[in-house]
Write a protein that holds these residues in place. Structure first.
Motif, mmCIF file in Angstrom:
data_model
loop_
_atom_site.group_PDB
_atom_site.id
_atom_site.type_symbol
_atom_site.label_atom_id
_atom_site.label_comp_id
_atom_site.label_asym_id
_atom_site.label_seq_id
_atom_site.Cartn_x
_atom_site.Cartn_y
_atom_site.Cartn_z
ATOM 1 N N ASP A 14 6.225 -5.456 -14.192
ATOM 2 C CA ASP A 14 6.925 -4.358 -13.532
ATOM 3 C C ASP A 14 5.998 -3.152 -13.363
ATOM 4 N N LEU A 15 6.048 -2.522 -12.213
ATOM 5 C CA LEU A 15 5.188 -1.378 -11.883
ATOM 6 C C LEU A 15 5.283 -0.255 -12.912
ATOM 7 N N GLU A 16 6.479 0.147 -13.269
ATOM 8 C CA GLU A 16 6.629 1.272 -14.192
ATOM 9 C C GLU A 16 6.052 0.940 -15.571
ATOM 10 N N LEU A 17 6.238 -0.290 -16.004
ATOM 11 C CA LEU A 17 5.662 -0.725 -17.263
ATOM 12 C C LEU A 17 4.135 -0.725 -17.181
ATOM 13 N N LEU A 18 3.595 -1.244 -16.090
ATOM 14 C CA LEU A 18 2.142 -1.246 -15.899
ATOM 15 C C LEU A 18 1.583 0.171 -15.894
ATOM 16 N N ASP A 19 2.253 1.080 -15.203
ATOM 17 C CA ASP A 19 1.790 2.470 -15.179
ATOM 18 C C ASP A 19 1.643 3.014 -16.603
ATOM 19 N N ASN A 24 -2.020 4.354 -21.121
ATOM 20 C CA ASN A 24 -2.344 4.323 -22.555
ATOM 21 C C ASN A 24 -3.797 3.926 -22.805
ATOM 22 N N HIS A 25 -4.422 3.275 -21.828
ATOM 23 C CA HIS A 25 -5.811 2.826 -21.960
ATOM 24 C C HIS A 25 -6.755 3.593 -21.023
ATOM 25 N N GLY A 26 -6.285 4.728 -20.517
ATOM 26 C CA GLY A 26 -7.133 5.581 -19.697
ATOM 27 C C GLY A 26 -7.248 5.166 -18.245
ATOM 28 N N LEU A 27 -6.434 4.229 -17.799
ATOM 29 C CA LEU A 27 -6.443 3.782 -16.406
ATOM 30 C C LEU A 27 -5.297 4.483 -15.671
ATOM 31 N N VAL A 28 -5.631 5.223 -14.639
ATOM 32 C CA VAL A 28 -4.621 5.996 -13.916
ATOM 33 C C VAL A 28 -4.445 5.480 -12.496
ATOM 34 N N ARG A 29 -3.211 5.596 -12.001
ATOM 35 C CA ARG A 29 -2.902 5.183 -10.633
ATOM 36 C C ARG A 29 -2.998 6.363 -9.680
ATOM 37 N N ASP A 34 -0.364 2.270 -1.878
ATOM 38 C CA ASP A 34 0.453 2.328 -0.682
ATOM 39 C C ASP A 34 1.705 1.531 -1.036
ATOM 40 N N TYR A 35 2.474 1.114 -0.085
ATOM 41 C CA TYR A 35 3.761 0.499 -0.406
ATOM 42 C C TYR A 35 3.630 -0.925 -0.949
ATOM 43 N N GLU A 36 2.456 -1.541 -0.804
ATOM 44 C CA GLU A 36 2.260 -2.910 -1.278
ATOM 45 C C GLU A 36 1.113 -3.065 -2.266
ATOM 46 N N ARG A 37 0.277 -2.027 -2.451
ATOM 47 C CA ARG A 37 -0.915 -2.152 -3.291
ATOM 48 C C ARG A 37 -1.059 -0.959 -4.232
ATOM 49 N N VAL A 38 -1.727 -1.237 -5.379
ATOM 50 C CA VAL A 38 -2.044 -0.185 -6.344
ATOM 51 C C VAL A 38 -3.482 -0.365 -6.815
ATOM 52 N N THR A 39 -4.053 0.724 -7.312
ATOM 53 C CA THR A 39 -5.367 0.689 -7.945
ATOM 54 C C THR A 39 -5.303 1.548 -9.194
ATOM 55 N N TYR A 40 -5.679 0.953 -10.325
ATOM 56 C CA TYR A 40 -5.775 1.686 -11.581
ATOM 57 C C TYR A 40 -7.252 1.926 -11.867
ATOM 58 N N ASP A 41 -7.616 3.174 -12.151
ATOM 59 C CA ASP A 41 -9.006 3.556 -12.384
ATOM 60 C C ASP A 41 -9.199 4.185 -13.754
ATOM 61 N N PHE A 56 -7.117 -3.725 -9.428
ATOM 62 C CA PHE A 56 -6.301 -3.706 -8.219
ATOM 63 C C PHE A 56 -5.069 -4.571 -8.436
ATOM 64 N N GLY A 57 -3.983 -4.244 -7.729
ATOM 65 C CA GLY A 57 -2.769 -5.043 -7.794
ATOM 66 C C GLY A 57 -2.025 -4.982 -6.486
ATOM 67 N N PHE A 58 -1.096 -5.930 -6.307
ATOM 68 C CA PHE A 58 -0.308 -5.975 -5.085
ATOM 69 C C PHE A 58 1.082 -6.502 -5.414
ATOM 70 N N THR A 59 2.020 -6.256 -4.509
ATOM 71 C CA THR A 59 3.362 -6.799 -4.641
ATOM 72 C C THR A 59 3.679 -7.614 -3.397
ATOM 73 N N LYS A 60 4.327 -8.740 -3.590
ATOM 74 C CA LYS A 60 4.732 -9.575 -2.461
ATOM 75 C C LYS A 60 6.078 -9.119 -1.923
ATOM 76 N N ASN A 61 6.897 -8.599 -2.809
ATOM 77 C CA ASN A 61 8.176 -8.032 -2.398
ATOM 78 C C ASN A 61 8.473 -6.892 -3.352
ATOM 79 N N GLY A 62 8.945 -5.843 -2.833
ATOM 80 C CA GLY A 62 9.157 -4.644 -3.629
ATOM 81 C C GLY A 62 8.539 -3.466 -2.902
ATOM 82 N N ASP A 63 8.679 -2.301 -3.500
ATOM 83 C CA ASP A 63 8.222 -1.072 -2.864
ATOM 84 C C ASP A 63 7.605 -0.179 -3.933
#
Length: 121
Positions: A14-19, A24-29, A34-41, A56-63
């Motif tokens: 889940d996105l919120e859990l991943l955030d 907690n490990h210093g990786l920020v979004r 965008d609406y289908e992709r994320v990057t944690y740095d 990097f991450g992506f969602t197949k369905n969701g927003d």
């Protein structure tokens, strides 16, 4: 430089859990989504330069914008930042061993934290 066999690639959660886990490990979004992709740095400013560990991450369905998405993570990578051009990941780049070790430790800790919440797709 891509990190192989971390156990993170193809992990879904889940996105919120991943955030929360990533932060907690210093990786920020931040604004890297965008609406289908994320990057944690995770930024490393060391004597050899500025580097970013990226997941990097992506969602197949969701927003992503609506905070309603299951994110599938991709292979982690570390790159060197060159102002004003951006981050380079190429084979020609030299990554200090202490940086690589720190990235590996971060990735291992992230994987451990995600394991309990992983979603099988």
């Amino acid at each position: 430089m891509y990190f192989e066999n971390t156990g993170i690639e193809n992990t879904a959660a889940d996105l919120e859990l991943l955030d929360e886990i990533m932060l907690n490990h210093g990786l920020v979004r931040e604004g890297q989504w965008d609406y289908e992709r994320v990057t944690y740095d995770k930024k490393f400013e060391i004597k050899e330069g500025t580097f970013y560990l990226r997941i990097f991450g992506f969602t197949k369905n969701g927003d992503v914008g609506a905070h309603d998405a299951i994110i599938t993570l991709m292979k982690p990578v570390v790159g060197k930042h060159y102002y004003p051009h951006g981050v380079e990941y190429g084979d020609q780049e030299v990554f200090p061993s202490h940086l690589v070790k720190s990235c590996q430790q971060t990735l291992k800790a992230v994987k451990e934290d995600i394991k309990a919440f992983e979603i099988r797709l």
